[in-house]
Design an enzyme around this catalytic site. Structure first.
Site, PDB file in Angstrom:
ATOM      1  CG  LEU A  41     -23.982  -5.950 -26.509  1.00  0.00           C
ATOM      2  CD1 LEU A  41     -24.158  -4.482 -26.934  1.00  0.00           C
ATOM      3  CD2 LEU A  41     -23.870  -6.827 -27.769  1.00  0.00           C
ATOM      4  CG  ASN A  42     -25.149 -11.730 -23.807  1.00  0.00           C
ATOM      5  OD1 ASN A  42     -24.936 -10.994 -22.861  1.00  0.00           O
ATOM      6  ND2 ASN A  42     -25.957 -12.770 -23.716  1.00  0.00           N
ATOM      7  CG  ASP A  43     -28.780 -13.222 -25.970  1.00  0.00           C
ATOM      8  OD1 ASP A  43     -27.620 -13.475 -26.336  1.00  0.00           O
ATOM      9  OD2 ASP A  43     -29.521 -14.064 -25.428  1.00  0.00           O
TER      10      ASP A  43
END
Length: 482
Positions: A41-43
């Site tokens: 998961l990122n932004d």
């Protein structure tokens, strides 16, 4: 939905089912933070309150704990505390996004939800193309890609991404993170009357725009809004060199406060201020809800910086979101506070009135464990050093002599190295600390400063101790968190 889109979604769902039990068995899995069902998961993306429901989309690679062709994952909540995970919102299935549905935002107009994101395309030589893409939704759960609405304007490299869209008066505006052809970071502004046809107005801020000199080689995830009579531009610049205590992470996230001149497409602003003084915080995005609050989620992670060393990798997941935070501007400074709704997580309260801390480490019944919140309020500014040791892996230290607050932790890379991050404060009034299974968020002086970090203690390391160099009277309150 195309066959390619169906294939990608089915493969992602299979990955979730295959590794679900492994992810859930990880003792570092977070309790009250949002994290991916599997993979990376990122932004935070498309953060919006739509028809009474908070929607938070996110960059997601379900196939690896590495960056790659991103999907948009999707969470919803009615109270910012209890979240439900939904089917994939966007998959990288078209010619304009085949190497990733990159970051973007959401806006409501005439009852519909509109998503904007960057379609990432690379050829066999790793040459990049970027397109800003529009998506429509009648209900916030099914999504129809309408295609490319902005191609690359002149004057920029293909590092042109992360559109944030809002409406002001008769126009819609879009700010995009960019790199200009001289390889410096910029925030580009575009305007539209219908969300489909966009006019590039120019760079509103960046190197050689106004008084700002060279300030990084790329600006990611810009977000421009009005708050408490001020205008704020949040961004994540890449390429800043460390300056003393500042800019110690590989990439930064921070803000300018200034005045937006829409007629001349310029944002006149003051100094850049880091939003978070800790180790893992990046790509924050905000929205305004129906209570008029400016709310924020950040990515509790950083790209590229030792990602392969996080111990959650062996359990097939990495990274999370920060707590949802409310923003306020006071005396020209941006404050961040955990949203009020998080108090719903509290149980088993303990309160210690007028406790005197001293040079001996003190522990207090009910203030320990993996998932808890505590507040420490000083009856007067401490005259000597304050030290709070948490789970043998993180330490908060305040030096009144240096007027400095420090968060130190044991590195998760080798389990030995002590890493430090600092901020300057003239006095220490209070601390509000949230501990989860493998994270910490510290709100200093009612949110004037914030530290965010990942920590990975041993299973039996749950103790928290307090001490001061000279006797110091405090109020101490804590809660276990669901």
């Amino acid at each position: 939905m195309s066959d390619r889109d169906k294939q990608l979604r089915e493969a992602a769902y299979q990955e979730v089912e295959t590794h679900k039990s492994l992810v859930e068995s990880d003792r570092f899995r977070l309790g009250y933070h949002l994290m991916p069902p599997v993979g990376l998961l990122n932004d935070p993306n498309g953060f919006i309150q739509y028809k009474g429901v908070y929607h938070l989309f996110y960059q997601w690679n379900p196939f690896k704990t590495e960056h790659g062709a991103k999907f948009w994952g999707h969470y919803t909540s009615r109270d910012l505390v209890n979240w439900e995970h939904h089917e994939i919102a966007l998959a990288p299935s078209d010619w304009f996004d085949k190497n990733g549905c990159y970051s973007g935002s959401a806006i409501e107009h005439n009852g519909k939800m509109y998503l904007f994101y960057t379609g990432n395309v690379k050829d066999e030589h790793n040459n990049r193309e970027s397109y800003q893409v529009l998506v429509e939704s009648e209900d916030g759960f099914t999504f129809d890609k309408k295609g490319v609405v902005v191609e690359l304007p002149e004057g920029y490299t293909a590092h042109f991404r992360d559109p944030k869209v809002w409406k002001r008066d008769d126009y819609f505006y879009m700010v995009v993170g960019a790199q200009s052809e001289d390889l410096t970071g910029k925030a580009a502004l575009l305007r539209s009357s219908d969300l489909y046809k966009w006019e590039h107005l120019g760079a509103i801020a960046g190197a050689h725009v106004g008084s700002l000199e060279d300030f990084g080689y790329m600006w990611e995830c810009p977000d421009l809004f009005e708050l408490d009579g001020e205008e704020v531009l949040i961004l994540s610049p890449q390429g800043l060199e460390p300056e003393g205590m500042l800019y110690q992470n590989i990439y930064q996230a921070g803000y300018f406060i200034g005045k937006m001149d829409y007629e001349n497409a310029r944002f006149d602003h003051g100094e850049f201020v880091e939003m978070d003084r800790g180790f893992e915080f990046y790509a924050p995005q905000t929205t305004e809800d129906d209570q008029g609050r400016r709310l924020l989620f950040g990515w509790l992670g950083l790209p590229e910086e030792r990602e392969e060393d996080h111990p959650t990798i062996e359990y097939k997941w990495i990274h999370a979101m920060t707590l949802p935070r409310e923003l306020r501007v006071k005396d020209g400074k941006l404050y961040q506070l955990p949203v009020e709704e998080l108090k719903k997580l509290r149980h088993d309260e303990v309160i210690y009135h007028n406790v005197v801390l001293n040079e001996e480490e003190q522990a207090f019944a009910g203030i320990d464990g993996e998932r808890l919140e505590y507040e420490l309020t000083f009856n007067e500014n401490p005259s000597s050093e304050v030290t709070i040791q948490m789970r043998n892996h993180a330490t908060i230290t305040y030096s009144p002599e240096k007027k400095r607050l420090t968060l130190s932790r044991i590195s998760f890379v080798d389990g030995k190295t002590i890493e430090e991050r600092h901020c300057e404060i003239s006095e220490l009034k209070n601390l509000r600390v949230f501990l989860d299974s493998s994270s910490i968020e510290i709100f200093v002086n009612d949110g004037a400063e914030v530290f965010t970090a990942r920590i990975y203690p041993a299973e039996n390391e749950k103790n928290i101790t307090f001490k001061t160099g000279q006797p110091t009277s405090v109020q101490l309150q804590a809660w276990m968190l669901y």
